[in-house]
Scaffold this active site. Structure first.
Site, PDB file in Angstrom:
ATOM      1  N   CYS A   1     -15.728  10.579  -3.685  1.00 19.05           N
ATOM      2  CA  CYS A   1     -15.908   9.256  -3.059  1.00 19.05           C
ATOM      3  C   CYS A   1     -15.944   9.379  -1.533  1.00 19.05           C
ATOM      4  O   CYS A   1     -15.150  10.102  -0.926  1.00 19.05           O
ATOM      5  CB  CYS A   1     -14.769   8.349  -3.511  1.00 19.05           C
ATOM      6  SG  CYS A   1     -14.741   6.762  -2.686  1.00 19.05           S
TER       7      CYS A   1
ATOM      8  N   ASP B   1       0.790  -1.235   0.000  1.00 14.10           N
ATOM      9  CA  ASP B   1       0.000   0.000   0.000  1.00 14.10           C
ATOM     10  C   ASP B   1       0.824   1.288   0.000  1.00 14.10           C
ATOM     11  O   ASP B   1       0.641   2.131  -0.879  1.00 14.10           O
ATOM     12  CB  ASP B   1      -0.979  -0.007   1.190  1.00 14.10           C
ATOM     13  CG  ASP B   1      -1.915   1.192   1.149  1.00 14.10           C
ATOM     14  OD1 ASP B   1      -2.388   1.502   0.046  1.00 14.10           O
ATOM     15  OD2 ASP B   1      -2.145   1.816   2.187  1.00 14.10           O
TER      16      ASP B   1
ATOM     17  N   CYS C   1     -20.011  -0.006  -3.423  1.00 19.47           N
ATOM     18  CA  CYS C   1     -19.758  -0.505  -4.788  1.00 19.47           C
ATOM     19  C   CYS C   1     -19.209  -1.934  -4.788  1.00 19.47           C
ATOM     20  O   CYS C   1     -19.128  -2.567  -5.839  1.00 19.47           O
ATOM     21  CB  CYS C   1     -18.851   0.439  -5.571  1.00 19.47           C
ATOM     22  SG  CYS C   1     -17.293   0.787  -4.781  1.00 19.47           S
TER      23      CYS C   1
HETATM   24  S1  SF4 Z   1     -19.752  -6.922 -12.002  1.00 16.74           S
HETATM   25 FE1  SF4 Z   1     -21.214  -5.234 -11.897  1.00 16.74          FE
HETATM   26  S2  SF4 Z   1     -21.099  -4.454  -9.794  1.00 16.74           S
HETATM   27 FE2  SF4 Z   1     -19.277  -5.737 -10.141  1.00 16.74          FE
HETATM   28  S3  SF4 Z   1     -17.725  -4.258 -10.811  1.00 16.74           S
HETATM   29 FE3  SF4 Z   1     -18.663  -5.080 -12.651  1.00 16.74          FE
HETATM   30  S4  SF4 Z   1     -20.276  -3.612 -13.150  1.00 16.74           S
HETATM   31 FE4  SF4 Z   1     -19.681  -3.234 -11.024  1.00 16.74          FE
HETATM   32  S1  SF4 Z   2     -19.733   3.314  -3.659  1.00 12.44           S
HETATM   33 FE1  SF4 Z   2     -17.538   3.072  -4.080  1.00 12.44          FE
HETATM   34  S2  SF4 Z   2     -17.012   4.831  -5.386  1.00 12.44           S
HETATM   35 FE2  SF4 Z   2     -18.996   5.255  -4.443  1.00 12.44          FE
HETATM   36  S3  SF4 Z   2     -18.565   6.449  -2.629  1.00 12.44           S
HETATM   37 FE3  SF4 Z   2     -18.638   4.303  -1.987  1.00 12.44          FE
HETATM   38  S4  SF4 Z   2     -16.509   3.553  -2.149  1.00 12.44           S
HETATM   39 FE4  SF4 Z   2     -16.635   5.481  -3.294  1.00 12.44          FE
END
Ligand code: SF4
Ligand code: SF4
Length: 368
Positions: A216, A136, A246
């Site tokens: 983010c 990291d 996400c």
């Molecule tokens: S599979 Fe779907 S949810 Fe997962 S990273 Fe790809 S687009 Fe995003």
């Molecule tokens: S969903 Fe993923 S890209 Fe969106 S705010 Fe949360 S961590 Fe960041």
């Protein structure tokens, strides 16, 4: 003959990685990364916000041979840090949530210790070669090397995803002068027409394969040293350190036979999923240190945790009554001894609560 030796050496490396409990391992050749132009454009557009460390040692970031002269290979490893639901049920109520990677022991320590062990073992076995461990903090584009080493593909959410194992992965590398057979078959794209992560991101920080860090929640709650712009407050919801949305919605993070075969490393077993918001707002420096023992959350200073907790508290109080929490916010707004960002965030939250209760009142049916 040389190819044979590189193949034998690679198999020795993989055996050692498995003995040390890494869930995944692979090898990429040490060369200039493919997407360096995109990286430079991303930095020039300021998408990294205050993370100025990403600009430093750019030459090393782009080419590992600039970090270790004569480097031939990058050994890439990954630890799995979380399993699928319901093991990681999100805490509810007056709790501020923390991202899954920070719920157990600090991965920097956990991975570095084992990578150094691996370096020592390989240095004994392959006399005369050099090995440099990175986790990291080193200027190394981990995801890109891991992708080339065949550990996974990069999804539209910009995370490294092993299609059978998921994306709850922590990455580490060893740059070495030892020639090793590389993985010749990186994964193809496994996102297809899916857009779940893009649709679910609470702040709209994602476009396919690109993240604007300045939008983010992880950046705001962990990296930003300053006031969080009010336009992000509602999207932050109950997150007080990072965000997993996400990844939570990604279909690759469901259980498969392979996820069950790639267990979460013991050190990352969650000690807690979050903290009571009022508790954080009352923390002293000693309380914070005690709560963050062995945790990667140490990155967030006391005033940052209070700032984050204030925003989550504001979002909580829009839905629920909690006089103790509200009083504490008012105290912080008026406390001249508090960090100025904490005071100002408390004022912003109170203001927002006042205007939302006024709106509610205006919307209420009137009699007479
Ligand atoms: S599979 Fe779907 S949810 Fe997962 S990273 Fe790809 S687009 Fe995003
Ligand atoms: S969903 Fe993923 S890209 Fe969106 S705010 Fe949360 S961590 Fe960041």
């Amino acid at each position: 003959m040389e190819d044979h030796a590189a193949g034998v050496a690679a198999r020795r490396v993989f055996d050692r990685c498995a003995e040390l409990g890494f869930a995944l391992s692979g090898v990429a050749s040490a060369e200039t990364i493919e997407h360096h132009r995109e990286l430079i454009a991303w930095l020039e557009a300021g998408r990294h916000g205050q993370m100025e460390y990403l600009e430093s040692h750019l030459a090393q970031r782009i080419d590992p041979r600039k970090k270790l002269l004569g480097a031939q290979s990058v050994i890439c490893v990954a630890d799995r840090y979380a399993a699928s639901e319901p093991e990681m049920q999100a805490p509810r109520g007056r709790t501020g949530r923390i991202a899954r990677y920070a719920r157990g022991d600090d991965y920097h320590r956990v991975m570095k210790r084992r990578l150094h062990e691996l370096c020592d073992a390989l240095a004994c076995e392959f006399n005369g070669h050099e090995f440099v461990a990175c986790v990291d903090t080193a200027p190394v584009l981990e995801r890109e090397h891991a992708r080339r080493a065949g550990l996974g593909y990069v999804g539209k959410n910009t995370m490294l995803i092993e299609p059978g194992v998921g994306s709850y992965l922590l990455l580490g590398e060893i740059i070495t002068t030892l020639p090793l057979e590389t993985n010749s078959q990186p994964y193809d794209d496994h996102c297809g027409s899916c857009t779940r992560c893009l649709d679910a991101c609470p702040t709209g920080a994602l476009t396919p394969w690109s993240l604007d860090a300045t939008e983010c929640i992880s950046y705001h709650t962990i990296e930003l040293r300053g006031l969080i712009d009010e336009r992000w407050h509602a999207g932050i919801g109950d997150w007080i350190f990072g965000c997993d949305v996400c990844q939570e919605v990604c279909p690759h993070n469901g259980d498969t036979p392979r996820t069950l075969a790639a267990p979460v490393h013991e050190a990352y077993r969650p000690r807690r999923g979050g903290f009571d918001l009022l508790e954080i707002l009352n923390w002293s420096q000693d309380d914070r240190l005690a709560a963050f023992t062995r945790s990667a959350m140490k990155r967030a200073k006391l005033w940052m945790m209070k700032r984050n907790a204030l925003i989550a508290a504001g979002n909580y109080l829009v839905r629920r009554r909690d006089p103790d929490l509200l009083n504490r916010i008012a105290q912080l707004a008026a406390d001249a001894a508090e960090h100025e960002v904490v005071r100002e965030t408390a004022r912003q939250v109170l203001q927002k609560l006042k205007s939302s209760s006024r709106e509610e009142h205006d919307d209420a049916p009137r009699s007479g």
